[in-house]
Write a protein that holds these residues in place. Structure first.
Motif, short mmCIF file in Angstrom:
data_model
loop_
_atom_site.label_atom_id
_atom_site.label_comp_id
_atom_site.label_asym_id
_atom_site.label_seq_id
_atom_site.Cartn_x
_atom_site.Cartn_y
_atom_site.Cartn_z
N LYS A 197 1.05 -1.17 0.03
CA LYS A 197 -0.07 0.09 0.17
C LYS A 197 0.69 1.22 0.07
O LYS A 197 0.59 2.20 -0.49
CB LYS A 197 -0.92 0.03 1.30
N GLU A 198 1.93 1.04 0.66
CA GLU A 198 2.82 2.30 0.96
C GLU A 198 3.63 2.50 -0.34
O GLU A 198 3.61 3.57 -1.06
CB GLU A 198 3.98 1.97 1.97
N ASP A 200 2.16 2.07 -3.25
CA ASP A 200 1.22 2.50 -4.08
C ASP A 200 1.24 4.09 -4.22
O ASP A 200 1.05 4.89 -4.74
CB ASP A 200 -0.19 1.97 -3.76
N ILE A 201 1.43 4.50 -2.81
CA ILE A 201 1.32 5.89 -2.56
C ILE A 201 2.45 6.51 -2.86
O ILE A 201 2.32 7.85 -3.31
CB ILE A 201 1.13 5.92 -0.92
N ILE A 203 4.44 6.24 -5.46
CA ILE A 203 4.35 6.41 -6.76
C ILE A 203 3.84 7.89 -7.29
O ILE A 203 4.19 8.32 -8.16
CB ILE A 203 3.40 5.58 -7.64
N ALA A 212 -1.09 11.65 2.55
CA ALA A 212 -1.76 10.51 2.94
C ALA A 212 -1.34 10.11 4.31
O ALA A 212 -1.66 9.16 4.78
CB ALA A 212 -1.77 9.33 1.77
N GLY A 213 -0.47 10.76 4.98
CA GLY A 213 0.17 10.55 6.17
C GLY A 213 1.14 9.42 6.26
O GLY A 213 1.27 8.90 7.31
N ALA A 214 1.85 9.24 5.20
CA ALA A 214 2.96 8.20 5.23
C ALA A 214 4.06 9.04 5.01
O ALA A 214 4.42 10.09 4.95
CB ALA A 214 2.76 7.55 3.85
N PRO B 67 1.63 13.27 -10.21
CA PRO B 67 1.70 12.83 -11.39
C PRO B 67 0.37 11.85 -11.74
O PRO B 67 0.08 11.22 -10.94
CB PRO B 67 2.94 12.09 -11.47
N VAL B 69 -0.19 8.61 -12.71
CA VAL B 69 0.03 7.27 -12.99
C VAL B 69 -0.81 6.29 -13.48
O VAL B 69 -1.90 6.26 -12.92
CB VAL B 69 0.73 6.85 -11.87
N PHE B 72 -3.99 3.14 -12.36
CA PHE B 72 -4.86 3.04 -11.17
C PHE B 72 -6.35 3.62 -11.59
O PHE B 72 -6.32 4.53 -12.14
CB PHE B 72 -4.41 4.08 -10.03
N LEU B 80 -6.56 5.65 -1.98
CA LEU B 80 -5.15 5.59 -1.47
C LEU B 80 -4.88 6.18 -0.26
O LEU B 80 -4.26 6.01 0.70
CB LEU B 80 -4.20 6.04 -2.57
N ILE B 81 -5.84 7.47 -0.33
CA ILE B 81 -5.45 8.18 0.80
C ILE B 81 -5.98 7.83 2.14
O ILE B 81 -5.44 8.21 3.21
CB ILE B 81 -6.00 9.64 0.71
N TYR B 83 -5.41 4.69 3.09
CA TYR B 83 -4.72 3.58 3.02
C TYR B 83 -4.46 2.96 4.65
O TYR B 83 -4.51 1.89 5.09
CB TYR B 83 -3.40 3.72 2.55
N LYS B 84 -4.20 4.35 5.42
CA LYS B 84 -3.88 3.85 6.82
C LYS B 84 -5.07 3.09 7.86
O LYS B 84 -4.98 2.29 8.80
CB LYS B 84 -3.61 5.03 7.82
N ARG B 136 -11.52 11.90 3.90
CA ARG B 136 -10.77 11.77 5.08
C ARG B 136 -11.47 12.63 6.18
O ARG B 136 -10.82 12.82 7.35
CB ARG B 136 -9.18 12.20 5.01
#
Lengths: 314, 218
Positions: A197-198, A200-201, A203, A212-214, B67, B69, B72, B80-81, B83-84, B136
């Motif tokens: 998942k990380e 994916d982000i 990229i 996204a908080g990563a 970008p 990409v 997706f 994706l956002i 994801y946590k 979010r």
């Protein structure tokens, strides 16, 4: 969409099974004895599969973290570090009574690990992926400049030894070595699959990852550790093998028509193993075996050029 | 009125490295604010937005130039956002799925969720980014140049969407832009980083504040 993906999975799995059967059995004509199967063919096929998984998975991770479709362990200098290690072991002619193969492997592993540590240590200093990539390429240059110096003073016997390592091969691996490679591949694969998942982000860029908080630095670090463990071990036993790391992720992304790592990484692993087994089969079909690096380059370069011309990659 | 206050910014300083660009930046962010941030190139708009992001938890900043990409879908991208909060297979809780659907509907992206993001127009892609911030449940959304590279139609559509979000959800938005005239139509407040080194903020004389950007330039 779902059913199409399932068909591809079945296809790929079938292809892999076929390749393993071919590699183990029929390549030399006639059925081999149990001993040959046990000590030569099977270790060789397993080595090719492990190398395929390790190198392609490292390539896929590096392409994502560096936002660069042509990044792989070869370009980042990790393979170069291994090559330097092997060169030092063979060309300086230290004779300590340990079998030559094992000395090369140990020394190449240390070289790969060392260059990975250097890259990891400096990676915090760099603000973006581009700078880190340049650093990796510079490391490769330094190594490539050092090896001829070592070669100049070496004896012909040790030159031969170094050349046979540097042209790459999946043969002559023992079950002990295979077990070591398997361990490295398991560790590297688990690390990579927990990071999907990380990946994916990242990229979408460092700023997006922060949104996204990563933590972009940590994602990159995890991917680098996974890649260097796998690349270091494989390169130590098989020699530097390029291209599979670059092309396997692209073929997998193309076949499964996704950039999402949850599908792309397993697809890449399968594709990489098939490529390595196929290249190994090809390189020993003729009278004299062709070095694996050459086979890989002859097959790999047209594929990369074709993909470049056909569509923008990534 | 006091209850509307989300964030009170007082005497904030921004700069590059050791060089200070602006001192004494003070303004309030209230529920439903649609704030336009303007200033010349290199005046520190992005720096200010990044600084604000670090002030409070529930602020999301959508960076400029993400970008597109290939590989997706729009739905995957917006997801994706979160994801946590998702499990190993990428699934979200029912409550979050609802929030995601609301965000997609609000940005009118319903028909595009299965489309590859590389095939979206720049305006649609920008909206997908905004949808992910909405999903979010951010109380403040910061956008770095959401209208850059957009044609007139897409620009207005994005700006209208921003204004609509502020009115409907009550969250606050700050967007930086160089499209001053279009921006003014959507904004309820303007903050300007002016060439004379002053920081100006106004919700009444917005046009005048914008005009002040290049004041004092030699």
């Amino acid at each position: 969409m779902k059913s199409r993906k399932r068909i591809i999975w079945i296809w790929v799995a079938g292809l892999l099974t076929l390749a393993i059967l071919l590699a183990a059995d029929l390549s030399a004509g006639g059925l081999p004895s149990v001993d040959i199967l046990k000590h030569l063919r099977l270790p060789r096929a397993v080595t090719a599969i492990l190398a395929g998984i390790a190198l392609s998975l490292s390539g896929a991770q590096m392409q994502s973290i560096f936002h660069n479709p042509l990044a792989d362990p070869y370009i980042m200098g990790i393979s170069a570090g291994a090559a330097l290690g092997a060169a030092v072991a063979t060309l300086t002619g230290t004779n300590n009574g340990i079998p030559a193969g094992l000395t090369i492997a140990a020394s190449a592993s240390s070289g790969a690990l060392l260059s990975a540590i250097i890259i990891l240590a400096v990676s915090k200093k760099f603000k973006n992926a581009g700078e880190l990539l340049i650093f990796g390429i510079m490391m490769s240059f330094i190594v490539n400049a050092t090896i001829p110096i070592l070669q100049a003073g070496a004896e012909s016997e040790s030159l031969k030894l170094y050349y046979s390592w540097s042209s790459g091969s999946f043969s002559n691996t023992t079950w002990l070595q295979t077990a070591m490679m398997l361990t490295a591949v398991i560790i590297g694969t688990i690390t990579a699959l927990f990071n999907t998942k990380e990946l994916d982000i990242i990229i979408f860029g460092d700023d997006f990852a922060s949104m996204a908080g990563a933590d972009p630095g940590r994602i990159r670090m995890t991917a680098l550790i996974s890649s260097s463990i796998m690349t270091g071990t494989i390169t130590a036993f098989c020699g530097p093998i390029g291209f599979v790391g670059i092309i396997a992720p692209h073929i997998a992304g193309y076949a499964f028509s996704t950039a999402s790592h949850r599908t792309k990484l397993p697809g890449t692993m399968l594709t990489g193993s098939i490529i390595c087994i196929a290249a190994d089969l090809l390189s020993r079909t003729g009278e004299t075996p062709i070095p694996i690096a050459s086979t890989m380059a002859f097959v790999g370069i047209p594929v990369v050029v074709y993909m470049l011309l056909k569509r923008p990659i990534i | 009125m006091i209850n509307d206050l989300i964030l009170k910014i007082r005497n904030l300083e921004i700069g590059y490295g050791k060089e200070t660009l602006y001192k004494g930046i003070s303004f309030d962010i209230r529920k439903g604010d649609c704030i336009m941030l303007c200033g010349a190139n290199g005046s520190g708009k992005t720096t200010l937005l990044k600084k604000i992001t670090s002030l409070c938890d529930n602020i999301i900043m959508i960076p400029a130039r993400i970008p597109k990409v290939a590989g997706f879908t729009t739905g995957e991208y917006i997801r994706l956002i979160c994801y946590k909060d998702s499990d190993a297979r990428g699934r979200l809780s029912a409550e979050q799925e609802d929030m995601l659907k609301d965000a997609i509907r609000m940005m009118s992206l319903d028909k595009l969720t299965d489309k590859d993001i590389s095939l979206l127009s720049d305006g649609e892609f920008q909206k997908a980014g905004i949808a992910s911030a909405l999903a979010r449940k951010a109380t403040v959304i910061l956008l770095d140049e959401p209208t850059a590279f957009l044609d007139a139609e897409n620009r207005l559509s994005v700006l209208n969407a921003l204004n609509g979000i502020c009115k409907q959800t009550g969250c606050a938005i700050i967007f930086s832009t160089h499209d001053l005239n279009d921006g003014l139509k959507a904004a309820t407040k303007v903050i300007a980083l002016c060439a004379d080194g002053h920081f100006r903020c106004s919700s009444e004389n917005m046009q005048e504040t914008v005009n002040g950007i290049f004041k004092g330039k030699v």
